[in-house]
Design an enzyme around this catalytic site. Structure first.
Site, mmCIF file in Angstrom:
data_model
loop_
_atom_site.group_PDB
_atom_site.id
_atom_site.type_symbol
_atom_site.label_atom_id
_atom_site.label_comp_id
_atom_site.label_asym_id
_atom_site.label_seq_id
_atom_site.Cartn_x
_atom_site.Cartn_y
_atom_site.Cartn_z
ATOM 1 N N SER A 142 -35.385 -117.441 20.642
ATOM 2 C CA SER A 142 -36.196 -118.643 20.738
ATOM 3 C C SER A 142 -36.191 -119.303 19.360
ATOM 4 O O SER A 142 -35.837 -118.658 18.358
ATOM 5 C CB SER A 142 -37.633 -118.263 21.117
ATOM 6 O OG SER A 142 -38.535 -119.341 20.915
ATOM 7 N N TYR A 155 -45.031 -112.664 20.832
ATOM 8 C CA TYR A 155 -43.803 -113.355 21.217
ATOM 9 C C TYR A 155 -42.965 -113.656 19.980
ATOM 10 O O TYR A 155 -41.754 -113.379 19.942
ATOM 11 C CB TYR A 155 -44.163 -114.644 21.953
ATOM 12 C CG TYR A 155 -42.995 -115.391 22.546
ATOM 13 C CD1 TYR A 155 -42.464 -115.033 23.777
ATOM 14 C CD2 TYR A 155 -42.430 -116.478 21.877
ATOM 15 C CE1 TYR A 155 -41.397 -115.731 24.326
ATOM 16 C CE2 TYR A 155 -41.365 -117.180 22.416
ATOM 17 C CZ TYR A 155 -40.856 -116.801 23.649
ATOM 18 O OH TYR A 155 -39.789 -117.501 24.186
#
Length: 260
Positions: A142, A155
């Protein structure tokens, strides 16, 4: 065809980015294994791809369960004769400030994103090494592999960790012709992102429109979401690259959010 007769094991691929990658790979000639926690959805997506004339199977896999991962990979090998490409894509999102994050949710996030990547890599590498024809390991990172955002501590931590795992696999796999790379998308409007919009609006005390414009897309060059096809095309490039020249790398795909 760029991936003719290559076998691709793609986790979290019954929907979203993983499904788009599977579709693009199938069009490029690959044999597809849809690995997903939801076995029925995995089989449905595999049937959808098979209806186009490609070869595809669906398997139910909890990527945090070593026995399930090993069984799913063995099922793929039995069906198609090997594993050439792993796309470690399975993931979830839970958002809270650090001081309100439960330890259980922290562990759940790291288990799915990091433990899942490790377990699927370990299971697939065994076959890639033995086959003697190289391979490609692709991690779904990401922009949060490079950058941080509020409310996303586990995350961000996990996505940073994937880069370290990737670099190690790239070095260990090189003598076997196995490459490893990370795709780092910006916000893609999948169900996972859609779920975050009202959650962040509530936590930050702003409207959903403000979350999209002023949080998610603020740093892009054009105010646009990254698309599933944007990500899938990068996954195709990584999977089909012919040498070790492109390994151990992380490529940001984000409409300019975070530039390197």
């Amino acid at each position: 065809m760029q991936l003719k007769d290559k076998v691709a094991f793609i986790t979290g691929s019954a929907s979203g980015i993983g499904k788009e990658i599977a579709i693009v790979y199938a069009k490029a000639g690959a044999k597809i294994v849809i690995a997903d926690l939801n076995k029925a959805a995995a089989e449905a997506t595999a049937a959808e791809i098979a209806a186009t004339g490609a070869q595809a199977i669906g398997v139910g896999v909890d990527v945090t369960d070593e026995d399930q991962v090993n069984a799913g990979v063995e099922q793929a090998v039995k069906a198609f004769g090997g594993i050439d490409i792993l796309v470690s894509n399975a993931g979830i999102q839970i958002v809270h400030p650090v001081d309100e994050f439960s330890f259980a949710d922290w562990k759940k996030m790291l288990a799915i994103h990091l433990d899942g990547a490790f377990l699927t890599t370990k299971a697939c590498l065994k076959h890639m090494y033995a086959q003697g024809r190289g391979g490609s390991v692709i991690y779904m990172g990401s922009v949060h592999s490079k950058e941080a955002s509020v409310l996303k501590a586990p995350y961000v931590t996990a996505k940073h960790g994937l880069i370290g795992l990737c670099k190690t696999v790239a070095k260990e796999g090189a003598k076997y012709g196995v490459r490893a790379n990370v795709i780092c998308p910006g916000f893609v409007r999948t169900p996972l992102v859609e779920k975050q919009i009202p959650e962040q609006a509530k936590t930050l005390g702003i409207t959903e429109e403000q979350v999209v414009k002023n949080v998610m897309l603020k740093e892009t060059v054009d105010g646009e979401f990254t698309t599933t096809d944007d990500v899938a095309q990068v996954a195709l490039m990584f999977a089909g690259f012919p040498t070790n020249a492109l390994t151990g790398q992380s490529l940001v795909v984000s409409h300019g959010w975070f530039m390197q």
